[in-house]
Each structure stands twice: as structure tokens, then as C-alpha cells.
Design a protein around this motif. Structure first.
Motif, PDB file in Angstrom:
ATOM      1  N   HIS A   1      11.512  -6.095  -6.258  1.00 12.67           N
ATOM      2  CA  HIS A   1      11.997  -6.601  -7.267  1.00 12.67           C
ATOM      3  C   HIS A   1      11.010  -8.087  -8.273  1.00 12.67           C
ATOM      4  O   HIS A   1      11.764  -8.790  -9.039  1.00 12.67           O
ATOM      5  N   GLY A   2      10.242  -8.388  -7.340  1.00  9.20           N
ATOM      6  CA  GLY A   2       8.997  -9.137  -7.788  1.00  9.20           C
ATOM      7  C   GLY A   2       8.720  -8.239  -8.918  1.00  9.20           C
ATOM      8  O   GLY A   2       8.757  -7.541  -9.450  1.00  9.20           O
ATOM      9  N   GLU A   3       7.477  -9.582  -9.719  1.00  8.69           N
ATOM     10  CA  GLU A   3       6.702  -8.976 -10.530  1.00  8.69           C
ATOM     11  C   GLU A   3       6.042  -8.297 -10.191  1.00  8.69           C
ATOM     12  O   GLU A   3       4.995  -8.332  -9.699  1.00  8.69           O
ATOM     13  N   LEU A   4       5.779  -6.471 -11.308  1.00  2.99           N
ATOM     14  CA  LEU A   4       5.140  -5.774 -10.755  1.00  2.99           C
ATOM     15  C   LEU A   4       3.967  -5.907 -12.087  1.00  2.99           C
ATOM     16  O   LEU A   4       4.066  -5.347 -13.009  1.00  2.99           O
ATOM     17  N   THR A   5       2.693  -5.735 -11.194  1.00  5.93           N
ATOM     18  CA  THR A   5       1.318  -5.732 -12.133  1.00  5.93           C
ATOM     19  C   THR A   5       0.291  -4.352 -11.157  1.00  5.93           C
ATOM     20  O   THR A   5      -0.570  -4.350 -10.653  1.00  5.93           O
ATOM     21  N   PRO A   6       0.728  -3.381 -12.017  1.00  3.44           N
ATOM     22  CA  PRO A   6      -0.310  -2.323 -11.199  1.00  3.44           C
ATOM     23  C   PRO A   6      -1.621  -2.484 -12.262  1.00  3.44           C
ATOM     24  O   PRO A   6      -1.536  -1.980 -13.724  1.00  3.44           O
ATOM     25  N   LEU A   7      -2.966  -1.927 -11.844  1.00  2.00           N
ATOM     26  CA  LEU A   7      -3.581  -1.852 -12.323  1.00  2.00           C
ATOM     27  C   LEU A   7      -4.326  -1.024 -12.922  1.00  2.00           C
ATOM     28  O   LEU A   7      -4.430   0.113 -12.054  1.00  2.00           O
TER      29      LEU A   7
ATOM     30  N   ALA B   1      -5.519  -1.248  -7.263  1.00  4.99           N
ATOM     31  CA  ALA B   1      -4.649  -2.387  -7.012  1.00  4.99           C
ATOM     32  C   ALA B   1      -4.520  -2.333  -7.328  1.00  4.99           C
ATOM     33  O   ALA B   1      -3.613  -1.987  -9.145  1.00  4.99           O
ATOM     34  N   VAL B   2      -2.260  -3.110  -6.960  1.00  5.34           N
ATOM     35  CA  VAL B   2      -1.061  -3.574  -7.170  1.00  5.34           C
ATOM     36  C   VAL B   2      -0.472  -4.860  -7.046  1.00  5.34           C
ATOM     37  O   VAL B   2      -1.233  -4.951  -5.989  1.00  5.34           O
ATOM     38  N   HIS B   3      -0.335  -5.687  -7.832  1.00  6.52           N
ATOM     39  CA  HIS B   3       0.194  -6.920  -7.490  1.00  6.52           C
ATOM     40  C   HIS B   3       1.924  -7.398  -7.360  1.00  6.52           C
ATOM     41  O   HIS B   3       2.319  -6.206  -8.776  1.00  6.52           O
ATOM     42  N   ALA B   4       2.414  -7.981  -6.538  1.00  3.95           N
ATOM     43  CA  ALA B   4       3.874  -8.367  -6.622  1.00  3.95           C
ATOM     44  C   ALA B   4       3.781 -10.094  -6.490  1.00  3.95           C
ATOM     45  O   ALA B   4       2.392 -10.176  -5.598  1.00  3.95           O
ATOM     46  N   GLU B   5       4.643 -10.565  -7.091  1.00  2.00           N
ATOM     47  CA  GLU B   5       4.569 -10.926  -7.471  1.00  2.00           C
ATOM     48  C   GLU B   5       6.489 -11.797  -7.558  1.00  2.00           C
ATOM     49  O   GLU B   5       6.868 -11.699  -8.314  1.00  2.00           O
ATOM     50  N   ASN B   6       6.368 -13.234  -6.261  1.00  2.68           N
ATOM     51  CA  ASN B   6       7.449 -13.657  -6.815  1.00  2.68           C
ATOM     52  C   ASN B   6       7.547 -14.854  -6.617  1.00  2.68           C
ATOM     53  O   ASN B   6       6.419 -15.736  -6.553  1.00  2.68           O
ATOM     54  N   ALA B   7       8.393 -16.367  -6.640  1.00  2.00           N
ATOM     55  CA  ALA B   7       8.340 -17.660  -6.151  1.00  2.00           C
ATOM     56  C   ALA B   7       8.112 -17.778  -5.036  1.00  2.00           C
ATOM     57  O   ALA B   7       7.275 -19.381  -4.869  1.00  2.00           O
TER      58      ALA B   7
END
Length: 595
Positions: free
Chosen positions: A491-497, A505-511
Motif C-alpha cells: 500500500h505504499g507509493e510504488l515506483t517501478p522503473l 529496480a522498484v521503489h516503495a515508500e511510505n512515511a
């Protein structure tokens, strides 16, 4: 930099863009365009026929300048995301197959031209090809190229998005657009849909027994699995992986002498129980075949004849089957398979019944509407899994779990398919294909099967007594790490590149945390300036190093480096200055950092 011309809503769709392929079919057409924001427009096309009739094929064409466009994406694309020329095939979409959306993106993974159709029930075709004569891309919509009921008019909205967004956000906004329509309101997703699953398929195939399943459920509970999916084989003594006996859905008592009691044993372990059904298949050795043999779709029987949902009795037979299973066995849900075989087909004549619908996709939509209405009345949080490629907005109305298409022991495919599913799934739970590996595989390469599914709900299909002890340790470590970061990963902010390079590479981010997983050897990860307290680096490659291009950080991140078993291998610190640096992390290992 984005090409500024690609941010203007162009008048792509005009009445002259619409043409009938049947010279005897006279149509009037109109286009109404609504500009939502700069770069985003909805073109509503209305087609009037001169008389009420079953319409013949109609094409809608427009042309996009081939400027800063490097690749393409659609829900069933597979691994080739390159631009193609005039031999391009038309992609089919209908209620139980794919979704009518197509995206063109830049080399920097930025949206250039994403379009979608409001009609995701009826069959539509999409063809996108490079025109080498003038360096444009011809986008074509194909309507009415299959059996249709009689109509005198038809309306469809074509949504065109040319905003300079990351490609994945343009696709996700299409899913949001559909979800707001009354026709595609997504099914509620119970918390259970996000829990890891133990699947019997790769671990047992059709060689099932109640004792073996119960033993492996108890074993997989130790790895945080909370749901069992009992796959193909429970309904037949035939173990040749065929479908000759599908349609009756009677438990093979040689494998499960008391199925209700067996289900109760598994549920007493605090595990949920789901059962596989191949929805349309009626095998020629089943009793159902003798009843419905003249109400099957007129296609080659590969791998089995398919019920024709245009017949009310065929639909009701399936509804009764699932309702009775839910009540009689006290199960928690269904894996409903092969529903993409409900394809548009010619009319079928039966001596027993007259079809009450003309179009197969619309009949399938009605079938699943009735199935889910019946099942939710009994168990509101019933779990329903569908498999890629039946993952469009219509299927989200019924299913709360979408699983990647079969890719046994194929980490790259599982990565790509789960990420592709995430783009359109909204809050519907995305599940991996069942994870398996050979017991003689190295523990590091086996771990890559798991890192590949990091951003989906894990489905595990290895077996107690066959999985070596180091692999068990690796699995336990991965599943613990996944559960701890479940909220971030799902459920975090998903950023697949770089979709054209299959998401290196794939990023996921939350607080709380920024996590990046790297899947391609020697890939340089651009690490932005971070504000999260935690940073996790996953080395899902076969080399013991990662390359980071680090932005200037206000905080110093430091922590520990681990191998795939979770053992601490050293310490790491990320400090100024900015620049590219090499970090030693074991193959299939990871680093846990904080400031």
C-alpha cells in the motif's frame, strides 16, 4: 525533459475518424470532447445506425506524432515492450479478458499517450502501430467485430491522457477512472485477501491427499501463510493434468474420504480454505457433458469444451455449484480459473433451451454478477481469486484477488507480471504466481524467486520434507521480512522503473520507510533525497554489490547488511557527498538502515 507539445489535449477523435467497414451499413457519428485538465481529455463517440440491427465492424482511428516515445504497454503485453510496425496485431479486450487500455511512454518511463475505453464488457479491439511513412503512431479502436445484439445506437468514451506523469501513474489513473463508474465498482477487499497463501499446485499437482495437505498447511503456517488454495486434482482420480472430468465437481473420495471434516481440520489451524474450479470446462467424461453437450461454445475443445453462458440453465448450474460448495464444505473462497475462455462466439442452437443472450462476454458478466451476489449473501467476505489475464475493471467487480499468470520457477516473469498487475489493480489484492524452485538450487538463487514477488502477496508452493533446511531458513526470513513491511510493500507509493527494461529496480515508500529492490546486475539506482526514518536496500541480483547514485542526504543512514538467511554480514553507512558508490551486499541479500 518532457516534450511540451505532448501536454496539450489534441482533438484526436473527430467524426471523420470513425468509419464503417461494411459498405451496406450506414452510420451517423458524433464526437463530444471534454477537457478535464491540460493534457487529459475524454472523447465521447456516439454512433447511430439507420435501423435497429446487429452492427458490423467500425473503426476509430487517430494518429500520434512519434516524438519522445520509446516503448508501449498494455495489460497482456508480455516481455516485448518495443515499438512495432505495420504487422501489428489487434489486441482483443472483453469482460473476462484483459482491459481496454494502452500506454506509450518515453525512455525515462514518462507518459506520452495513454488511452482507455469506457466499455470494458463488450469485445473491443486495439491496434497500435508505427507508420513509417510519416513517423506517427496509428491508434485504432475496433468495434462490433463479434456477435452483437440488435441496437440502433452505441456510445463509448475514449480517454486520452498526455500529461507528463510517470507512466505507471497514468495507467493507475485509468484504473481510478473505471472504478468511479457504476458499471465497474470494485468488490470490497477483506483484509484476508492480503495474507500469504499456501498453494497445492506446484507442490502436489493432482497427486493430493487429505493428510498431505493438512501436514503442509501446518508446516506453511510457520512461514506466515494464512490461507490454503486447494488446486486441481481434488475432483478427480485422473492425474494426467487433463480436464476430462471437469463439470461434475464431486470430491474424489480416494483422496478426501470426508472433505467437510478435512476442511474443518485445516480451519482449526486458523487457516482459511479456498478451492479451485475451472469455471467454463465441461469434460467429455463428465456427467455434465451429457446434459450440456449442445450448450457449449463452438470452438475447438482445447483443453476442454466450454459451457455457453448465453444459456440460463448453464449459468444456473455454475451458480448452484459454488453456492452449494460454500455452504456444504464451509470454505472461505474460490479460485475461479480459465474464465478468459468465455470468448465471443457464433450463435449456438440447443434442442433443450433457447439462449437468452447474444454476446458471450455480456453473458459472462451476467453470470459472474449472479455468482458473486449469491456468494456474498452467504459470506460477505468470500475470497475470489482470478488469474492474469482476466484482470480488467469488470473482473474487479467480482474478484478481490488477482494472481500473476503461471510462470513456475521464473523469477523475472513473476516480477514483471506482478508489477504489471499492480498498475491497474487499485486496492484489489495482487498475488504472485505460486513460488517454487528445485531443492538442489542454491539458496541465493532460490531466494531470487521470492525477491521477485516482493511487491505482491506471496503464494508459496514448495513442500514439507522436500525443501532443504537452508531453503527453509531463507523462506522463513523472507516471509518475516515481508510481513513486517506488508503495509509498505502493498500500500505504499510504488515506483517501478523502466518498463521497457522489465523493471530493473522498484521503489516503495511510505512515511516510515523507503525501500528499493534491484533486479538487474550492475544497475545504477538513483537514490533521491530521503526523509523517511528507515531505508531498506534489496540486492535481488546474482552479484554481491549494488551501485547507488546518491543524492545529498540531510541525514546519515547506517545499519546492517544481511544475507538471504537473515544473518548479519557487516555494517554500512551512507553519508555525503552525493555521487555514485558501490555497496557490498551479498547476492540475494539486503541492508537495513536508519538515521
Amino acid at each position: 525533459m518532457p516534450n511540451s507539445t505532448m501536454q496539450v489535449s489534441r482533438p484526436y477523435i473527430r467524426p471523420e475518424s470513425i468509419r464503417s467497414l461494411d459498405p451496406t451499413q450506414k452510420i451517423d457519428s458524433s464526437v463530444s470532447t471534454t477537457h478535464i485538465v491540460e493534457g487529459l481529455a475524454e472523447h465521447t463517440v456516439t454512433i447511430h445506425l439507420k435501423a435497429k440491427k446487429s452492427p458490423g465492424p467500425v473503426h476509430i482511428d487517430w494518429y500520434v506524432p512519434l516524438v519522445d516515445i520509446a516503448g508501449k504497454w498494455h495489460p497482456t503485453i508480455g516481455s516485448d515492450r518495443s515499438l512495432t510496425s505495420g504487422w501489428t496485431q489487434t489486441i482483443q479486450n472483453y469482460a473476462t479478458y484483459s482491459a481496454p487500455v494502452y500506454s506509450l511512454f518515453s525512455a525515462q518511463s514518462e507518459n506520452r499517450h495513454t488511452f482507455a475505453l469506457s466499455d470494458a464488457i463488450n469485445p473491443t479491439g486495439i491496434r497500435v502501430q508505427v507508420e513509417e511513412d510519416d513517423a506517427t503512431i496509428n491508434c485504432r479502436i475496433v468495434l462490433f467485430d463479434s456477435p452483437w445484439p440488435e441496437i440502433d445506437s452505441y456510445r463509448i468514451t475514449i480517454r486520452i491522457d498526455e500529461r507528463a506523469l510517470p507512466f505507471h501513474k497514468a495507467v493507475a489513473s485509468t484504473a481510478d477512472w473505471w472504478a468511479k463508474m457504476d458499471a465497474y465498482t470494485p468488490a470490497p477487499v477483506p483484509a484476508a485477501a492480503y495474507d500469504p497463501v499456501y498453494s497445492s499446485w506446484y507442490s502436489f499437482h493432482q497427486e493430493l491427499s487429505d493428510q498431505a495437505i493438512e501436514e503442509n498447511c501446518k508446516w506453511s503456517k510457520g512461514y506466515n501463510c494464512k490461507t490454503l488454495i486447494l488446486d486441481d486434482g481434488w475432483q478427480t482420480d485422473d492425474s494426467n493434468k487433463g480436464y476430462d472430468y471437469c463439470g461434475d465437481w464431486e470430491v474424489a473420495t480416494s483422496k478426501f474420504p470426508d472433505f467437510k471434516s478435512h476442511v474443518a481440520q485445516v480451519k482449526a489451524m486458523d487457516m482459511r480454505y479456498m478451492v479451485w474450479f475451472s469455471v467454463p470446462f465441461v469434460g467429455k467424461k463428465s456427467k455434465a457433458w451429457h446434459r450440456f453437450s449442445d450448450r457449449v461454445l463452438p470452438k475447438a475443445f482445447k483443453p476442454a469444451p466450454c459451457l455457453d453462458p448465453r444459456f440460463a440453465e448453464a449459468r444456473q448450474m455454475l451458480i448452484n455449484c459454488y453456492r452449494d460448495a460454500l455452504i456444504d464444505w464451509n470454505i472461505d473462497g474460490f479460485k475461479l480459473d480459465f474464465v478468459d475462455r468465455f470468448t465471443a462466439e457464433a450463435e449456438v442452437q440447443s434442442t433443450q433451451e433457447t439462449a437468452d443472450m447474444v454476446a458471450v462476454p455480456a453473458a459472462a458478466d451476467r453470470l459472474f454478477t449472479d455468482i458473486i451476489t449469491e456468494l456474498r449473501a452467504i459470506k460477505p467476505d468470500v475470497l475470489i481469486e482470478f488469474r492474469q489475464d482476466y484482470i480488467g475493471p469488470a473482473m474487479r467487480k467480482y474478484g478481490n484477488m488477482l494472481r500473476a499468470h503461471d510462470c513456475p520457477n521464473d523469477a523475472l516473469s513473476n516480477l514483471v507480471r506482478t508489477i504489471d498487475l499492480r498498475l491497474l489493480a487499485g486496492n484489489t489484492a495482487v498475488h504472485s504466481d505460486m513460488v517454487m524452485w528445485h531443492p538442489e538450487e542454491s539458496v541465493e538463487r532460490a531466494a531470487q524467486q521470492l525477491w521477485a514477488i516482493l511487491f505482491s502477496v506471496p503464494q508459496i508452493s514448495v513442500r514439507k520434507g522436500v525443501t532443504p533446511a537452508p531453503h527453509e531458513g531463507m523462506l522463513k526470513n523472507f516471509m518475516s521480512l515481508w510481513v513486517e513491511r506488508k503495509e509498505l510493500l502493498l500500500h505504499g507509493e510504488l515506483t517501478p522503473l523502466q518498463p521497457q527494461k522489465l523493471y530493473p529496480a522498484v521503489h516503495a515508500e511510505n512515511a516510515e520507510e523507503h525501500l528499493v529492490a534491484v533486479y538487474q546486475d550492475d544497475y545504477v539506482v538513483q537514490l533521491p533525497e530521503l526523509s523517511t526514518p528507515k531505508l531498506t536496500l534489496i540486492n535481488a541480483t546474482q552479484k554481491p554489490k549494488l551501485y547507488l547514485e546518491q543524492a545529498t542526504q540531510k541525514n546519515t543512514y547506517q545499519g546492517t547488511v544481511h544475507n538471504c538467511l537473515g544473518e548479519t554480514m557487516g555494517h554500512i553507512s551512507l553519508k555525503d557527498p552525493a555521487g555514485i558508490r558501490k555497496i557490498q551486499i551479498p547476492a540475494s541479500g539486503y541492508a537495513l538502515l536508519s538515521h
